[in-house]
Every structure is written in C-alpha cells, then in structure tokens.
Write a protein that holds these residues in place. Structure first.
Motif, PDB file in Angstrom:
ATOM      1  N   SER A   1      -9.627   0.299   2.503  1.00 21.09           N
ATOM      2  CA  SER A   1     -10.942   0.290   1.873  1.00 21.09           C
ATOM      3  C   SER A   1     -11.476  -1.130   1.747  1.00 21.09           C
TER       4      SER A   1
ATOM      5  N   ASP B   1      -0.981  13.543   7.289  1.00 23.53           N
ATOM      6  CA  ASP B   1      -1.914  12.431   7.079  1.00 23.53           C
ATOM      7  C   ASP B   1      -3.124  12.555   7.986  1.00 23.53           C
TER       8      ASP B   1
ATOM      9  N   LYS C   1      -3.918   2.226   1.272  1.00 27.90           N
ATOM     10  CA  LYS C   1      -5.291   2.692   1.077  1.00 27.90           C
ATOM     11  C   LYS C   1      -6.183   1.548   0.618  1.00 27.90           C
TER      12      LYS C   1
ATOM     13  N   MET D   1     -10.896   5.904  -1.315  1.00 27.38           N
ATOM     14  CA  MET D   1      -9.569   5.300  -1.141  1.00 27.38           C
ATOM     15  C   MET D   1      -9.367   4.159  -2.133  1.00 27.38           C
TER      16      MET D   1
ATOM     17  N   ARG E   1       1.773   9.869  -1.844  1.00 28.94           N
ATOM     18  CA  ARG E   1       0.685   9.691  -0.884  1.00 28.94           C
ATOM     19  C   ARG E   1      -0.369  10.762  -1.057  1.00 28.94           C
TER      20      ARG E   1
END
Lengths: 314, 312
Positions: free
Chosen positions: A23, B111, A19, A278, A294
C-alpha cells in the motif's frame, strides 16, 4: 492493559508487513503524482491534430478526443481524488467508531436503539441518489461533498465496532475497571477505545470501497442540474478519476473504441481502494498483535453478523 | 429468547428502520426543495403536505402523464430481471470459490483468489461495464449495447418464446456480468471466513480421520455448515450492491427502478420529478429492508442453536 503505544515497535512491525509495503508503494506513486501536479502544474492544451492517438512514447497513455494527453490528465485528477478519499474516509471512521462504541456499550437504552436503526436505514436506502440529492440541495461545493459522503458511509464501521464492543465489555478487565468505580466515559474512551481502534482500522477496506466508489459513481452520474427550485446554480466540476471516466464516455471513447482513455482511471481507482484497505489492515495488525493471520483483518467483517446474533440471543 | 419473539422483534426493528427512511425521504426529497420555493412554510406544515401527497394523492402523476405508481411497476420488474440473476450467480461463485479458498488457506491459491476478488470489489461497476461494452459490443459485436429487449416486453406470454428469451438473455448478459464481477468479492470473503471457522471444528477432523475425499468433506460437510452463518451477513453486502445496480442500469439504459431514481433526480429537460423520485426511493428502500429482514429471520429459523437456546 498497556494503552501507551510503543512507536518504535510499531514501526518495526510495520516495515516488515507485506501489505504495508504494497500500500505504501501504491500510495506514494499517487502522492508523487499529486505533488508533481501541485508544484509544476503541467499544461495540457487541446490539440486537434492528434485526437484519439494510440499510446506511444510521446503520449504513454495516448490522447483523448480533444488531443489532450491522458497521462497528464490522470496526474491532474489525482490530488482531489486522494484528498476526497482520505478526508471522507476519516470522517466516516471517526463517526463509525463513536456510534459503534455508544450503541454497543449502552445496548438496551433508547438512544442506542435509535442509533442502530439509523445505521440500518443507511444500509437500506439507495445511498448514491440520496447523497447526490442532498449534496446539491444543501452544500454544492467541495467541502460539502466530502462531508456528506463522510456522514453517510459510516454504517459498516459502526457495525464492526459494535460487535466488538459487545464482546469486549464482558471481559474481565472492563468489569474490574467498573468495579473500582470508574465512570462510563473513562471506560469507553480509556479502556475500550484502545482495543477497538485497531479492529476498526483493520476493516477499513469496505468503508474505503464504499466511499471511493460512491464518489466515483456520483461523478459518473453527474448530478449537475439543480432544478425544482427557482434558482439555478453551477456545481463545481470536481477533478476526480470518476469524473475523468464520465468525461471520457461523454467524449465518445466507447464509440471510437479508445480503451486507453478508460483503462488508467479505473485501474487507479481499484488500486486506491485496495491500497487504503491494505494500509488499514496493516496498521490494525501492527497495533494489535492478536490480528496476525494473513488476510484475517481484511476478512474480519464476515464475523459480525454471527456474533451479534449469538449475543443477543443468549 | 424464543424464536417467535425474535421474529417479532426483528419485525418491529425493521419497521422502525423504515420509519426513519420515511423521514429521510421527507427531509431530502420533500422538505429541502419545498423550503427553497416557499421559505415561510414550517416543517410541520410540509410534513402534513408530505403525508397527504403520499397517502391521498398516491404520489400524483409522473412526467409521462400516467400515475406514478404505474410508472414504477414496470421499473420493479426490469430491476429484478438483472438483479436476481446477478445476485444468484455471485452467491454461487462466491460460495464455491470461498470454500475452496478456505480449504487451501494461506497458500498461494488462496492469496490469488482473495487478492483478485478484493481488487474486483474495489472497481467501479460502470467502468467494468464500459470495458465489457468495448470488448463485446463495440469490438466483437456479440451483444447489444443498451436496453432490455428488441422484442417488446409484455406480461402476456410471447408468441415466439425461444426468440424472446434469447433476445432477453443477450441484453442482460453484459449488465449481469458486470454486476457479478463487482459483487462476488463480498460473498467470497464471507464464505471463506465462515468456512475457516468451520474447518477447525471436531466433525471435520472426524471426517478427515474417516478417510473421506477432499471433495466430500468440502461439499457434503463443511460448506453446508458454513453457508448458514454467512446468511446473516447478507444485509451488509447489499450496501454497495444497491449503488451498483443504479449505476449499471444507467450505463446500459435499462429503465428499472435505479434508472427511474436517477432520471427523476436529475431530470430530463423539465427538472426533477419529485413524485417519481420519492416513490422509487421509498420502494427501493422497502425492497432492501424487507430482503434483509427475511434473511435475518430465515437464518434464525434454520440455525438449530438458536432454536434450542430459545427453548432451553
């Protein structure tokens, strides 16, 4: 409990985080746009020979109703969008953490009760109208805009932090610190705060969405007129992607069917919110090894209500 | 704490919250503009004037010459026509997909769902509305671009109900779709997380061991248990929703409460309509706070753990 931050370990963890990569890529593209604009200050003149031109090699995102290049416009509108988003989110985060700490730690006291009710009130009102109105009536300038959005978008952070403080303050190490006679301030800021910050940062997605979309929405509504008072005052035109959307619509992009003007700023806004969310989630995970699953951090908010209700019930 | 005491305490909480909203309305929409015109007026005097304006004059008359209260009535109705379908559809989609995402958690499917809905959640609703208008109204010409009806909206029963309903559905389709797309995300996240908590519990393992099908476990066991805790999150999910309703109404020119708020705050030509602005602000907040209260209480009412703990 280890309060000192191991920067090396943090960075190592951060570099591995998916992540964080996403980002950082998105944000560095936007940062590049801003720097390019601030250094080179590209000119984007009207050109009535090429109005509403389709995307081409010369104009990657086409041109608008005045023949201006849409890609250059997007670049020109980037720095203020970024500045306002980050500034107001930071303000909201700080206020949210402080309010959440106080109202969670001093549950039952009158001032904690009032803080809770103010949080609820901010969740209940039509925020966009309130913010727009107060902005125009008090401080119609850039700093005022950032400040007012920051001052009104903290409730989600406050609620998240509060629900964690309620859990953390029952933990053994907090009780132990209290038993050896530490002051409330020491417990709040030295013991509880380091535990809370990762959680607050990790649930940044919702504050980011609220803050960025509120600013875009205000630009779209165009709170320009200052009436009901004797004086008339011009409000500065704020160059953000939200304003770019409003500008495109008032220029007749919808009637012409010029999708290429509308798509870039909206997609960029979406990516900005997602990237900030994120980033927060990644920082939270790397600061606090317990947040490891996650999407765990991004979805953390969903537990708040349940925790709060359970605890108050028992 | 007993159930009755909980309900009563939440009621007091909501009332205190509303009093704070009442003061916010006073400060922003009454004191600030008034103090610009009459700098010598003290805050107490203007508060008395505020009370008189609300309780004696009943918000005065609106710009159209009719009493403000009447102007607002029709607005509430129009807002509910797009709000209720949007909220029901987003809850249904969010819950079905959230249950699915939790069942397949940490897979690519999960996801993709989570990424998609989070991305949609971060998009401005008016922008989605514009794109939908471009595609379906300007491009394909399937749906009208603004308003709520070609056939006048009345409280009385229409002469030709089928045509009337079809007309209404055509008009609300795009606003409801854009609201749904932006607000399903939060319900998805709430349901998914709640579901993950439930899936770790023993009775799910028992159901799996019994050899029940995946569908039965999700829908008959897990989802039913997971919906309950997520109800209490509803209040937080309304933050962005109320902003989105206002923006949607403005984009599609649906003259509901949100549109009234916007129009009375910015003014047509004559400047802001303070009575209308205040009235719609207070009513809008009342609707949201009352909704949150009802959901809170129904959650406490439905959750057996709370009842037993209260009695025990």
């Amino acid at each position: 409990m280890e309060t000192s931050l191991n920067i090396k370990a943090f960075l190592k963890e951060f570099a591995r985080n998916g992540k964080a990569k996403f980002s950082l890529i998105v944000l560095s593209i936007f940062a590049f746009f801003s720097i390019y604009d601030l250094i080179f200050n590209p000119q984007n003149p009207y050109n009535f020979r090429e109005t509403f031109a389709l995307p081409s090699l010369k104009h990657p995102f086409g041109t608008n109703g005045f023949g201006q290049d849409v890609f250059l416009m997007l670049i020109k509108y980037t720095p203020l969008t970024l500045l306002m988003a980050f500034a107001s989110i930071t303000i909201a985060l700080v206020i949210g953490i402080v309010v959440g700490l106080i109202s969670g730690y001093y549950t039952g006291k009158w001032f904690a009760y009032i803080l809770d009710r103010i949080t609820d009130a901010l969740l209940g009102i039509p925020l966009i109208i309130f913010v727009g109105w107060v902005f125009l009536e008090t401080t119609p300038n850039l700093l005022g805009f950032i400040g007012i959005v920051g001052l009104t978008t903290w409730p989600i952070t406050a609620k998240t932090v509060k629900s964690y403080v309620l859990v953390v303050k029952e933990e053994g190490y907090v009780e132990a610190t209290k038993a050896i006679g530490a002051s409330d301030r020491y417990i709040l800021f030295k013991v509880i705060l380091p535990d809370i910050v990762p959680v607050a940062i990790a649930s940044l997605m919702y504050t980011a969405a609220l803050s960025v979309l509120l600013q875009a929405g205000l630009a779209y509504l165009g709170f320009k007129r200052r009436l009901g008072t004797s004086e008339q005052q011009d409000v500065p035109y704020i160059f953000t992607w939200g304003a770019m959307l409003a500008y495109s619509q008032s220029m007749g992009a919808l009637q012409v069917g010029a999708w290429w003007i509308l798509v870039p700023p909206g997609v960029c806004l979406g990516f900005l919110v997602l990237a900030i969310g994120m980033l927060g989630s990644a920082i939270g995970e790397c600061l606090n090894p317990q947040i490891q699953r996650r999407f765990y951090a991004l979805t953390e908010i969903a537990k708040i209500g349940r925790k709060e209700v359970d605890i108050e019930k028992i | 704490m007993g159930l009755r005491r909980y309900i009563l305490r939440r009621l007091v909480d909501s009332m205190v919250t509303y009093i704070i909203v009442f003061f916010m309305g006073f400060y922003a929409f009454f004191y600030l503009p008034l103090s610009k015109i009459y700098p010598q007026v003290s805050i107490l005097q203007s508060f008395l004037a505020y009370l008189k304006f609300i309780f004696v004059e009943k918000f005065g008359k609106s710009r159209w010459g009719i009493p403000t209260i009447e102007a607002i009535e029709i607005g509430v109705f129009r807002t509910l026509i797009i709000l209720l379908p949007a909220i029901v559809i987003s809850i249904i989609i969010g819950y079905i997909m959230g249950a699915r995402g939790a069942w397949k958690r940490e897979s690519i499917e999960d996801d993709v769902y989570t990424g998609f809905w989070l991305f949609m959640y971060g998009l401005p609703v008016f922008w989605i509305g514009m794109l939908l208008l471009l595609i379906f109204s300007v491009g394909l010409g399937w749906f009208p671009t603004f308003g709520l009806h070609e056939i006048p909206l009345r409280y009385t029963f229409p002469e030709n109900p089928a045509a009337y309903i079809l007309d209404l559905v055509k008009h609300i389709f795009l606003p409801v779709l854009s609201l749904t797309l932006t607000s399903t995300g939060i319900f998805y996240i709430i349901m998914r997380n709640s579901m993950i908590g439930i899936l770790n519990e023993d009775f799910i393992r028992t159901a799996k061991a019994k050899g029940l099908s995946e569908k039965d476990i999700i829908h008959k066991h897990a989802a039913r248990a997971a919906i309950l805790p997520s109800l209490s999150m509803f209040g937080l999910s309304l933050v962005l929703f109320s902003t989105n309703i206002i923006l949607t109404e403005v984009l599609f020119s649906i003259q509901g409460l949100g549109f009234l708020l916007y129009r009375s705050a910015t003014g047509f030509i004559f400047g802001p309509d303070l009575g209308l602005l205040l009235a719609s602000f207070l009513l809008f907040s009342l609707v949201v706070i009352a909704t949150i209260y009802v959901l809170d209480v129904s959650y406490a009412f439905l959750d057996p753990r709370i009842r037993f703990e209260g009695e025990g």
